[in-house]
Design a protein around this motif. Structure first.
Motif, PDB file in Angstrom:
ATOM      1  N   MET A  39      -9.658  -6.414  -6.155  1.00  0.00           N
ATOM      2  CA  MET A  39      -9.431  -5.670  -7.386  1.00  0.00           C
ATOM      3  C   MET A  39      -8.153  -6.159  -8.087  1.00  0.00           C
ATOM      4  SD  MET A  39     -11.944  -3.369  -7.431  1.00  0.00           S
ATOM      5  CE  MET A  39     -12.905  -4.738  -6.760  1.00  0.00           C
ATOM      6  N   ASP A  40      -8.084  -5.938  -9.389  1.00  0.00           N
ATOM      7  CA  ASP A  40      -6.842  -6.112 -10.145  1.00  0.00           C
ATOM      8  C   ASP A  40      -6.093  -4.790 -10.012  1.00  0.00           C
ATOM      9  OD1 ASP A  40      -4.794  -6.640 -11.878  1.00  0.00           O
ATOM     10  OD2 ASP A  40      -6.042  -6.788 -13.674  1.00  0.00           O
ATOM     11  N   SER A  41      -5.278  -4.696  -8.964  1.00  0.00           N
ATOM     12  CA  SER A  41      -4.723  -3.415  -8.521  1.00  0.00           C
ATOM     13  C   SER A  41      -3.342  -3.156  -9.104  1.00  0.00           C
ATOM     14  CB  SER A  41      -4.655  -3.409  -6.987  1.00  0.00           C
ATOM     15  OG  SER A  41      -4.100  -2.224  -6.501  1.00  0.00           O
ATOM     16  N   HIS A  42      -3.131  -1.924  -9.599  1.00  0.00           N
ATOM     17  CA  HIS A  42      -1.848  -1.506 -10.167  1.00  0.00           C
ATOM     18  C   HIS A  42      -1.434  -0.177  -9.548  1.00  0.00           C
ATOM     19  CE1 HIS A  42      -2.065  -4.379 -13.665  1.00  0.00           C
ATOM     20  NE2 HIS A  42      -3.334  -4.333 -13.295  1.00  0.00           N
ATOM     21  N   ILE A  43      -0.130   0.118  -9.636  1.00  0.00           N
ATOM     22  CA  ILE A  43       0.368   1.398  -9.140  1.00  0.00           C
ATOM     23  C   ILE A  43       1.421   1.952 -10.092  1.00  0.00           C
ATOM     24  CG2 ILE A  43       2.034   0.234  -7.615  1.00  0.00           C
ATOM     25  CD1 ILE A  43       1.697   2.654  -5.690  1.00  0.00           C
ATOM     26  N   ILE A  44       1.331   3.252 -10.338  1.00  0.00           N
ATOM     27  CA  ILE A  44       2.334   3.985 -11.113  1.00  0.00           C
ATOM     28  C   ILE A  44       3.108   4.845 -10.135  1.00  0.00           C
ATOM     29  CG2 ILE A  44       2.717   5.720 -12.901  1.00  0.00           C
ATOM     30  CD1 ILE A  44       0.058   4.835 -14.163  1.00  0.00           C
ATOM     31  N   SER A  45       4.418   4.594 -10.013  1.00  0.00           N
ATOM     32  CA  SER A  45       5.223   5.341  -9.056  1.00  0.00           C
ATOM     33  C   SER A  45       6.693   5.267  -9.458  1.00  0.00           C
ATOM     34  CB  SER A  45       5.011   4.791  -7.633  1.00  0.00           C
ATOM     35  OG  SER A  45       5.596   5.655  -6.678  1.00  0.00           O
ATOM     36  N   ARG A  46       7.567   5.642  -8.526  1.00  0.00           N
ATOM     37  CA  ARG A  46       9.003   5.678  -8.806  1.00  0.00           C
ATOM     38  C   ARG A  46       9.753   5.544  -7.486  1.00  0.00           C
ATOM     39  NH1 ARG A  46      11.588   8.042 -13.494  1.00  0.00           N
ATOM     40  NH2 ARG A  46      13.730   8.716 -13.114  1.00  0.00           N
ATOM     41  N   THR A  47      10.773   4.691  -7.475  1.00  0.00           N
ATOM     42  CA  THR A  47      11.619   4.521  -6.300  1.00  0.00           C
ATOM     43  C   THR A  47      13.071   4.781  -6.679  1.00  0.00           C
ATOM     44  OG1 THR A  47      12.032   2.157  -6.673  1.00  0.00           O
ATOM     45  CG2 THR A  47      10.071   2.739  -5.390  1.00  0.00           C
ATOM     46  N   GLY A  48      13.904   4.962  -5.676  1.00  0.00           N
ATOM     47  CA  GLY A  48      15.327   5.083  -5.916  1.00  0.00           C
ATOM     48  C   GLY A  48      15.945   3.715  -6.210  1.00  0.00           C
ATOM     49  N   THR A  49      17.159   3.743  -6.715  1.00  0.00           N
ATOM     50  CA  THR A  49      17.893   2.494  -6.925  1.00  0.00           C
ATOM     51  C   THR A  49      18.666   2.204  -5.641  1.00  0.00           C
ATOM     52  OG1 THR A  49      19.662   3.787  -7.949  1.00  0.00           O
ATOM     53  CG2 THR A  49      18.065   2.755  -9.421  1.00  0.00           C
ATOM     54  N   ASP A  50      17.923   1.911  -4.602  1.00  0.00           N
ATOM     55  CA  ASP A  50      18.509   1.713  -3.280  1.00  0.00           C
ATOM     56  C   ASP A  50      17.806   0.561  -2.568  1.00  0.00           C
ATOM     57  OD1 ASP A  50      16.039   2.896  -2.620  1.00  0.00           O
ATOM     58  OD2 ASP A  50      16.923   4.874  -2.326  1.00  0.00           O
ATOM     59  N   GLU A  51      18.317   0.211  -1.407  1.00  0.00           N
ATOM     60  CA  GLU A  51      17.751  -0.907  -0.656  1.00  0.00           C
ATOM     61  C   GLU A  51      16.297  -0.648  -0.265  1.00  0.00           C
ATOM     62  OE1 GLU A  51      18.576  -3.455   3.466  1.00  0.00           O
ATOM     63  OE2 GLU A  51      19.931  -1.832   2.869  1.00  0.00           O
ATOM     64  N   ALA A  52      15.982   0.598   0.103  1.00  0.00           N
ATOM     65  CA  ALA A  52      14.616   0.935   0.493  1.00  0.00           C
ATOM     66  C   ALA A  52      13.648   0.711  -0.665  1.00  0.00           C
ATOM     67  CB  ALA A  52      14.556   2.388   0.959  1.00  0.00           C
ATOM     68  N   GLY A  53      14.064   1.074  -1.871  1.00  0.00           N
ATOM     69  CA  GLY A  53      13.218   0.852  -3.039  1.00  0.00           C
ATOM     70  C   GLY A  53      13.067  -0.618  -3.359  1.00  0.00           C
ATOM     71  N   ASP A  54      14.175  -1.360  -3.265  1.00  0.00           N
ATOM     72  CA  ASP A  54      14.117  -2.802  -3.521  1.00  0.00           C
ATOM     73  C   ASP A  54      13.156  -3.492  -2.563  1.00  0.00           C
ATOM     74  OD1 ASP A  54      15.973  -2.491  -5.526  1.00  0.00           O
ATOM     75  OD2 ASP A  54      17.682  -3.143  -4.310  1.00  0.00           O
ATOM     76  N   GLU A  55      13.172  -3.058  -1.307  1.00  0.00           N
ATOM     77  CA  GLU A  55      12.306  -3.687  -0.324  1.00  0.00           C
ATOM     78  C   GLU A  55      10.836  -3.391  -0.612  1.00  0.00           C
ATOM     79  OE1 GLU A  55      12.012  -4.318   4.516  1.00  0.00           O
ATOM     80  OE2 GLU A  55      13.671  -3.165   3.655  1.00  0.00           O
ATOM     81  N   LEU A  56      10.527  -2.171  -1.045  1.00  0.00           N
ATOM     82  CA  LEU A  56       9.149  -1.861  -1.415  1.00  0.00           C
ATOM     83  C   LEU A  56       8.688  -2.720  -2.589  1.00  0.00           C
ATOM     84  CD1 LEU A  56       9.007   2.046  -1.153  1.00  0.00           C
ATOM     85  CD2 LEU A  56       7.865   0.391   0.334  1.00  0.00           C
TER      86      LEU A  56
END
Length: 292
Positions: A39-56
Motif C-alpha cells: 500500500m501507499d501507506s501514510h500516518i497522521i500522528s504527533r510525537t514529542g520533540t525528544d529523542e524517542a520521537g526522533d527515533e520513531l
C-alpha cells in the motif's frame, strides 16, 4: 498505482519487561504492515520533540512511510506503553498519558489526503483526549471508507463515544473480549462471536465486522455472508501487534479488489507470522506470503 491508506492516532514505544523497546501503537503498526504489503501507506500522528520521537521518525524514514503529517509537540513527550505478559502469552499494557499523540491538531492537508485515500484507519485510543478526538471527527467527514479498529484498554474506554463511532464507519475490527464489552454497553447478551457480531451490525448499521479470537482464529461478517478462519498453528513469541497485522493483511487485499476469502487467508498468514516474533513490526518480505 498503489492504493492509498491513511492511519490516524498513536505512535509510541512498547517497552517490554526485559527493557527492550519496540515501535508501536495500533495505527503505527497497521501503517507499517500496509506498507510492507504494497500500500501507499501514510500516518497522521504527533510525537514529542525528544529523542524517542526522533527515533520513531527515523524508523518511518527507513520504512519509506511519509512523515509530512506527523506533528511535533513542544510540551508533551512521545508516547510509551509498559507491556507485561501473562502465563498465556497475552499482553497487558500501561498506556502513559498525557503524551504527544493525545494532541493531534487538525490541518487542511490531512483532509486532502484522507479524502483521496482508499481507506482511513483509526482506533479508539485516539478519542481519550478532546484535541485528537475533535480532529478525528473532522477527518471522518472526509473519509470514503472508514475502518474502526477498536482497542479497549481500560481506563481508556469511552464506551459512549465508541458506540457513536460505530454508527459512522464501514468496517470494524475488534477482538472477542471487546465484542463482549460493546454488547454489554448496548444492553445485549453475548452468546457466540457470530451472533454477537450480527447483533452489533443490526444495532449500529455496521456493514462489515471482523472479530479476532487469538488462537481460535477469526470471524468476518457482512450483511449477506460470513466466514470463519482458524488461527495459523505456530510457536508464539508474543501477541503484540497480531491484530494490527491481521487488519493490514485483510485491507491490503480488499483494496486491491481481492475477495473477502482471499483477504482473510492473507490476514491469517501475516498475523500468525507476527506472533512468532517479538514486537509488532518484525522485518519480512511480502513475497513470502505470495504478495506481489
Amino acid at each position: 498505482m498503489k492504493p492509498v491508506t491513511v492511519c490516524f492516532g498513536e505512535m509510541l514505544w512498547d517497552i517490554f519487561p526485559n527493557g527492550v523497546r519496540k515501535p508501536g501503537g495500533a495505527p503505527f503498526n497497521v501503517a507499517y504492515h500496509l506498507s510492507r504489503l504494497g500500500m501507499d501507506s501514510h500516518i497522521i500522528s504527533r510525537t514529542g520533540t525528544d529523542e524517542a520521537g526522533d527515533e520513531l521518525r527515523n524508523i518511518l524514514h527507513a520504512w519509506q512511510i511519509p512523515q509530512a503529517l506527523i506533528q511535533h509537540d513542544p510540551q508533551q513527550p512521545t508516547g510509551a506503553v509498559l507491556a507485561t505478559a501473562d502465563a498465556n502469552h497475552e499482553m497487558h499494557y500501561d498506556i502513559l498519558q498525557p503524551v504527544a499523540w493525545d494532541f493531534i491538531a487538525w490541518q487542511p492537508e490531512q483532509e486532502t489526503l484522507v479524502r483521496n485515500a482508499g481507506a482511513f484507519v483509526f482506533g479508539s485510543l485516539a478519542i481519550r483526549n478532546s484535541v485528537s478526538r475533535d480532529t478525528l471527527w473532522k477527518l471522518l467527514g472526509a473519509a470514503r471508507f472508514k475502518v474502526f479498529d477498536i482497542n479497549i484498554r481500560p481506563p481508556h474506554s469511552d464506551m459512549d463515544t465508541i458506540r457513536e463511532l460505530l454508527n459512522r464507519v464501514d468496517l470494524v475490527k475488534m477482538n472477542e473480549e471487546e465484542l463482549q464489552l460493546v454488547l454489554a454497553a448496548s444492553g445485549e447478551t453475548y452468546t457466540t462471536p457470530l451472533e454477537g457480531a450480527r447483533a452489533v451490525m443490526l444495532r449500529y448499521g455496521v456493514p462489515q465486522l471482523i472479530i479476532t479470537r487469538g488462537s481460535k482464529g477469526a470471524v468476518y461478517v457482512n450483511r449477506h455472508e460470513h466466514y470463519e478462519r482458524p488461527a495459523k498453528q505456530v510457536v508464539v513469541k508474543d501477541t503484540v501487534g497480531s491484530g494490527d497485522s491481521f487488519l493490514a493483511g485483510f485491507l491490503s487485499q480488499l483494496l486491491k479488489g481481492r475477495s473477502v476469502s482471499a483477504a482473510l487467508d492473507l490476514a491469517v498468514e501475516v498475523s500468525g507470522f507476527v506472533t512468532t516474533r517479538e514486537g509488532a513490526c518484525p522485518e519480512y518480505d511480502a513475497a513470502q506470503f505470495g504478495v506481489v
